[in-house]
Design an enzyme around this catalytic site. Structure first.
Site, short mmCIF file in Angstrom:
data_model
loop_
_atom_site.label_atom_id
_atom_site.label_comp_id
_atom_site.label_asym_id
_atom_site.label_seq_id
_atom_site.Cartn_x
_atom_site.Cartn_y
_atom_site.Cartn_z
N LYS A 273 -12.18 -2.64 17.87
CA LYS A 273 -10.80 -3.06 18.12
C LYS A 273 -10.44 -2.95 19.60
CE LYS A 273 -9.61 -1.78 13.41
NZ LYS A 273 -8.72 -2.64 12.63
N PRO B 193 -5.33 -11.47 10.03
CA PRO B 193 -5.91 -11.17 11.35
C PRO B 193 -5.75 -9.69 11.70
CG PRO B 193 -4.12 -12.79 11.54
CD PRO B 193 -4.23 -12.43 10.09
N ASP B 194 -6.71 -9.16 12.41
CA ASP B 194 -6.63 -7.77 12.85
C ASP B 194 -5.73 -7.70 14.08
OD1 ASP B 194 -7.12 -5.24 14.08
OD2 ASP B 194 -8.92 -5.06 12.87
N ASP C 89 -5.32 -5.98 4.97
CA ASP C 89 -6.53 -6.68 5.42
C ASP C 89 -6.63 -8.04 4.75
OD1 ASP C 89 -7.59 -4.75 7.19
OD2 ASP C 89 -8.16 -3.52 5.48
N LYS D 88 -14.42 1.59 14.62
CA LYS D 88 -13.13 0.91 14.76
C LYS D 88 -12.66 0.97 16.22
CE LYS D 88 -11.64 1.38 10.02
NZ LYS D 88 -10.83 2.00 9.00
N ASN E 177 0.85 -1.19 0.00
CA ASN E 177 0.00 0.00 0.00
C ASN E 177 0.89 1.25 0.00
OD1 ASN E 177 0.43 0.92 2.85
ND2 ASN E 177 -0.35 -1.13 3.25
O1 PMT Z 1 2.72 6.17 6.45
P1 PMT Z 1 2.30 7.53 5.93
O2 PMT Z 1 2.55 7.69 4.45
O3 PMT Z 1 2.89 8.64 6.74
O4 PMT Z 1 0.71 7.63 6.05
C1 PMT Z 1 0.13 7.61 7.33
C2 PMT Z 1 -1.10 6.72 7.35
C3 PMT Z 1 -2.18 7.31 6.46
C4 PMT Z 1 -0.75 5.31 6.88
C5 PMT Z 1 -1.55 6.69 8.86
O5 PMT Z 1 -1.86 7.99 9.27
C6 PMT Z 1 -2.74 5.76 9.04
O6 PMT Z 1 -3.90 6.11 8.86
N1 PMT Z 1 -2.46 4.47 9.43
C7 PMT Z 1 -3.45 3.42 9.58
C8 PMT Z 1 -3.70 2.80 8.23
C9 PMT Z 1 -4.72 1.65 8.34
O7 PMT Z 1 -4.34 0.51 8.19
O8 PMT Z 1 -5.94 2.05 8.68
P2 PMT Z 1 -7.23 1.04 8.86
O9 PMT Z 1 -8.35 1.97 9.06
O10 PMT Z 1 -7.26 0.11 7.72
O11 PMT Z 1 -6.90 0.23 10.15
C10 PMT Z 1 -7.29 0.67 11.44
C11 PMT Z 1 -6.26 0.26 12.48
O12 PMT Z 1 -6.17 -1.16 12.55
C12 PMT Z 1 -4.84 0.77 12.20
O13 PMT Z 1 -4.28 1.21 13.41
C13 PMT Z 1 -4.12 -0.47 11.66
O14 PMT Z 1 -2.73 -0.43 11.99
C14 PMT Z 1 -4.84 -1.59 12.38
N2 PMT Z 1 -4.87 -2.86 11.61
C15 PMT Z 1 -5.42 -2.91 10.37
C16 PMT Z 1 -5.46 -4.12 9.70
C17 PMT Z 1 -4.93 -5.26 10.31
N3 PMT Z 1 -4.89 -6.43 9.68
N4 PMT Z 1 -4.40 -5.17 11.55
C18 PMT Z 1 -4.37 -4.00 12.22
O15 PMT Z 1 -3.88 -3.94 13.35
#
Ligand code: PMT
Length: 427
Positions: free
Chosen positions: A365, A321-322, A294, A361, A222
């Site tokens: 979470k 897995p999350d 994901d 979320k 990504n």
């Molecule tokens: O890295 P940069 O270019 O500086 O950009 C920053 C960013 C946009 C990546 C950062 O600010 C950000 O938003 N990071 C989270 C990205 C993400 O995976 O968001 P999500 O909404 O899909 O996930 C929510 C949370 O669950 C996140 O904290 C993620 O780390 C966590 N997650 C997601 C999927 C997974 N399989 N396991 C997780 O723990």
């Protein structure tokens, strides 16, 4: 208004500062900054470059600081006692405002042929840069590379920045490059001199993308650059935390200190899961800024899939897995109050839609706070220098942090989290 500002600079009382002024139109604002420093009770020695003296009279800064202004590396009066070394030794913090493109380049090159550069090179303490310049000069990759050099390991963990602001510039352009308000600079200086409010805390910060292999050379990834997580790690270390920095591919280096930074690289979500299992145990906070997959391909093909051999393959994806939800679940089962868990929510909508999805979320979470960013908005989010976020806390509190550099956003986030970590530690 003045109450909030006074509170922000209270830590400057009795501290010894060097205020470096480089030659730019914003040099006149150094007068207000000097006044704020003195008002906060700091002892201020002003060092001006020759160019700065063409924008603001040294007498003004002499009157405001109550000390002669130093300008010349070859001043026979002060250099008899090696004035630049004395200035550097005595300063607890060097603040350069405005820090012009030229000044930043000179510092990055390690030059010492004017008094300000010599004082910085001869010093060992922290240096706060408040950049100000034309937007094109600010965005020029050379300026950014010079700054990255100072903020990275070559800078020895001494350098940090505050600003610049966006808006109408003296040159008529609109964009980033305006000197941030003197009150903000003074507050940042106070933060740097603060007795680290994360000192003694162990924090884990994840940053950057995951790469899920399709075969030995291809992956699903990504656009995360790791900048947001790196800013959080650097900010935490600057406040004294011991940081375990879980860094995905391409994530920038983070200079230590005063806190220690241990970088643990990861590539896949499974690597990150293992690293988290080690690091989260006993941590005071886990901040998940990493963009974790994901989905991943069910299997990794050996070698390199060849279109000649088999045509276009069909990829079967399975859920990853999350990891954050896993941490939340384990904490619930353990019955322990910590670690303080922070997720990021990358949303492609702003406003109430973003709040709603980020709130879901937060609950699903099981974390204490979610930092929501609208990754669909231009100029912020993935691979941008800036971010703008809304923080939702499990106890219902909420904070909006407007668009600023990722480091400034990270500083504000720790301003919000540090008191909660302290509360958690008190039990
Ligand atoms: O890295 P940069 O270019 O500086 O950009 C920053 C960013 C946009 C990546 C950062 O600010 C950000 O938003 N990071 C989270 C990205 C993400 O995976 O968001 P999500 O909404 O899909 O996930 C929510 C949370 O669950 C996140 O904290 C993620 O780390 C966590 N997650 C997601 C999927 C997974 N399989 N396991 C997780 O723990």
């Amino acid at each position: 208004m003045s109450d909030a500002r006074d509170t922000a600079t209270v830590g400057l009382s009795g501290r010894r500062l060097v205020l470096g002024v480089a030659g730019g139109i914003a040099a006149y604002k150094a007068a207000e900054l000097c006044r704020l420093f003195v008002k906060a009770g700091a002892s201020v020695r002003v060092v001006m470059t020759a160019a700065a003296a063409r924008f603001i009279g040294p007498l003004t800064l002499q009157a405001l600081s109550g000390h002669p202004v130093s300008q010349d590396l070859f001043d026979p009066g002060t250099e008899a006692e090696i004035g630049h070394v004395r200035l550097a030794d005595e300063a607890e913090l060097i603040v350069i405002a405005p820090a012009t493109a030229d000044c930043i380049a000179r510092l990055a090159a390690g030059l010492a042929d004017d008094l300000l550069a010599a004082v910085v090179l001869a010093g060992r303490g922290p240096v706060l840069l408040a950049p100000a310049m034309n937007v094109n000069m600010w965005e020029n990759p050379l300026t950014q590379a010079n700054l990255a050099r100072l903020l990275g390991p070559a800078g020895g963990g001494r350098f940090s920045t505050v600003g610049p602001d966006r808006g109408e510039l003296a040159c008529g352009w609109i964009g980033a490059g305006r000197l941030i308000e003197p009150a903000e600079i003074a507050a940042a200086a106070a933060r740097l001199l603060a007795p680290g409010d994360l000192s003694g805390r162990r924090v884990v910060v994840s940053a950057g993308p995951t790469r899920e292999p399709i075969d030995d050379v291809r992956f699903i990834g990504n656009r995360s650059s790791g900048k947001m997580g790196a800013a959080l790690a650097a900010s935490a270390a600057a406040r004294g935390a011991e940081v375990t920095f879980l860094a995905g591919p391409g994530t920038p280096a983070v200079a230590a200190g005063p806190g220690r930074v241990t970088r643990v690289p990861f590539e896949t979500a499974a690597d990150l899961e293992r690293a988290l299992a080690d690091a989260a145990d006993g941590a005071d906070a886990v901040v998940m800024a990493a963009a974790v997959a994901d989905f991943r391909p069910r299997a990794r093909a050996a070698g390199k899939l060849s279109r000649r051999a088999a045509g276009a393959p069909t990829l079967e994806l399975v859920e990853v897995p999350d990891l954050l939800a896993g941490l939340g679940g384990r904490r619930r089962q353990s019955g322990k109050p910590g670690p303080f868990l922070v997720g990021f929510a990358a949303e492609v909508a702003g406003g109430s839609a973003m709040d709603e999805r980020a709130g879901a979320k937060l609950r699903e979470k099981g974390c204490d706070a979610v930092v929501a960013n609208d990754v669909g908005a231009p100029g912020i989010g993935f691979d941008a220098a800036d971010n703008a976020v809304t923080v939702l806390f499990a106890d219902g509190a909420r904070a909006d942090i407007p668009r600023a550099s990722k480091r400034a956003v990270a500083d504000r986030l720790w301003d919000l989290f540090a008191p909660r970590l302290a509360e958690l530690a008190r039990g």
